[in-house]
Structures are given as structure tokens and as C-alpha cells.
Design an enzyme around this catalytic site. Structure first.
Site, PDB file in Angstrom:
ATOM      1  CD  GLU A 245     -13.743  95.850 144.383  1.00  0.00           C
ATOM      2  OE1 GLU A 245     -13.954  94.764 143.806  1.00  0.00           O
ATOM      3  OE2 GLU A 245     -14.429  96.268 145.338  1.00  0.00           O
TER       4      GLU A 245
ATOM      5  NE  ARG B 292     -28.374 100.500 144.185  1.00  0.00           N
ATOM      6  CZ  ARG B 292     -28.600 101.435 145.120  1.00  0.00           C
ATOM      7  NH1 ARG B 292     -29.823 101.907 145.313  1.00  0.00           N
ATOM      8  NH2 ARG B 292     -27.611 101.899 145.847  1.00  0.00           N
TER       9      ARG B 292
ATOM     10  CB  CYS C  83     -16.599 102.473 142.428  1.00  0.00           C
ATOM     11  SG  CYS C  83     -16.738 103.568 143.855  1.00  0.00           S
TER      12      CYS C  83
ATOM     13  CG  HIS D   4     -15.254  99.605 146.748  1.00  0.00           C
ATOM     14  ND1 HIS D   4     -15.431  98.777 145.660  1.00  0.00           N
ATOM     15  CD2 HIS D   4     -15.914 100.749 146.458  1.00  0.00           C
ATOM     16  CE1 HIS D   4     -16.185  99.401 144.753  1.00  0.00           C
ATOM     17  NE2 HIS D   4     -16.491 100.591 145.221  1.00  0.00           N
TER      18      HIS D   4
END
Length: 218
Positions: A84, A94, A147, A171
């Protein structure tokens, strides 16, 4: 990095969203059990909970005093390990976390910068994993779940309290046993661990990144 042997803190998450395993933690454990030569690697499992994850991360950093921190998380559906580049200052869940919390448009750090760039040499890390034969790519979004919460929290901790340390977020895909029907991409945990070992060996000595194309058009 202080001391004769560079200290690395490697974190992964507990399972979440009904899963029985989390390959980020499995990979972190595997690397700590068989670390790259010349590195002192400690693995710590973080709760998949907003707030508590950063408390646990801060405690692990205080205990191990690492020069490098790499946090791993699961990104189901991605075909390879993704380093990342940036973390943003927002929690927008979500799904609920493991404590049932589901924050919407809440800052990770009130009053903090909108975003932080990783202090890993991200392109050098991608290149090292590719050389090791591990599918990998540079990512420009860590999502807005736990995350990214940890990625931003780590970056803020490093920027405000630990200027001599570096770190970032990576990830990892689902493990094969999480998608037994083969309906989504996956990677064996040991393949992920192999990539993480290569990443650490590239990141520990390097502060300058490679000037190569890893951009995206969308």
C-alpha cells in the site's frame, strides 16, 4: 536502526467476517518462525476492531522498539500481495468489525492529515517480491475498514512519535482453503511469507525508492 540486529515488527489480523483463518496472521507467524537471515522479527496478532487494533499496535511497538514495522491484512479477491502506497484518515465500514462497530465517515485521528504516504520503499518492495517469484503489485488504496485504520494509525504514530522508525501496510490475498471452489484468486500462505521475507530484506536497508513505473490509470 538501533542495535546490531535490525528489529522488525510484523503484524497480522485475527479472522473476521465469519472466516476461520486470516492469511495475514498466518503469513506473519510463518515469517517470524523462519525470518530472513540477519533480522530479528516479532509477529503480533491484532484484533480486527477499530480502536483496539491501534492500542494493540502501539503496545507492540513499545515492547519491541522496532526500526521497521510492516502490518499485514487480508484483501480477499486480490490476485497477489499488494504493497500500500497511501493510507487515508477515514473509517467507513461496509461491514461491522469483530466488536460490532461500524463507523461511517469518522476520522482515524481527529485533526490528523488527510493522508500519509508509506515510509517503506514501496516500489523497491514490489520489485523484490517479484524477483522472489511472488505475484505482487503496488496499491493506491487500503480500503476504509480496519486495515486502512491500522495503516493510517501506524503512519501517524511514526510521523508524530517515532521519526527514526519506518513502516507501512501490505495486503495479502485469500489462502486456497478460503476459496476451495477456486472462484476467486488465492495464494498459499508460504508463498505470501516468501514474498514478505523478500520485502523485509529490501526495506530494512533502503530508504531511497526505485524510480520505476507502478502507476494505475484507474
Amino acid at each position: 536502526m538501533s542495535g546490531s540486529t535490525p528489529r522488525v515488527l510484523l503484524t497480522g489480523f485475527e479472522p473476521f467476517d465469519g472466516e476461520s483463518v486470516n492469511p495475514s496472521w498466518q503469513a506473519a507467524e510463518a515469517v517470524a518462525a523462519a525470518p530472513p537471515a540477519g533480522l530479528d522479527v516479532t509477529a503480533v496478532r491484532l484484533p480486527c476492531v477499530f480502536g483496539e487494533s491501534l492500542t494493540a499496535l502501539r503496545a507492540a511497538v513499545a515492547e519491541t522498539r522496532p526500526g521497521l514495522v510492516v502490518c499485514l491484512g487480508q484483501a480477499g479477491g486480490r490476485p497477489g500481495v499488494t504493497v500500500e502506497r497511501v493510507a487515508i484518515n477515514v473509517d467507513d465500514a461496509r461491514i461491522p468489525d469483530n466488536a460490532g462497530a461500524q463507523p461511517i465517515d469518522v476520522p482515524v485521528v481527529p485533526g490528523g492529515p488527510a493522508a500519509y504516504f508509506s515510509t517503506l520503499p514501496v516500489k523497491r518492495c514490489v520489485a523484490a517480491m517479484r524477483k522472489a517469484g511472488v505475484p505482487t503489485a503496488l496499491s493506491n488504496t487500503a480500503g476504509t475498514f480496519v486495515c486502512n485504520h491500522v495503516a493510517y494509525g501506524l503512519a501517524h504514530l511514526l510521523a508524530t512519535e517515532l521519526p527514526d522508525a519506518r513502516g507501512g501496510f501490505v495486503h495479502v490475498p485469500w489462502a486456497p482453503d478460503q476459496v476451495p471452489d477456486g472462484s476467486a484468486p488465492s495464494l498459499p500462505v508460504e508463498t505470501v511469507a516468501q514474498g514478505v521475507r523478500a520485502l523485509l530484506l529490501a526495506a530494512v536497508p533502503a530508504r531511497e525508492d526505485l524510480r520505476v513505473t507502478e502507476g494505475a490509470t484507474h
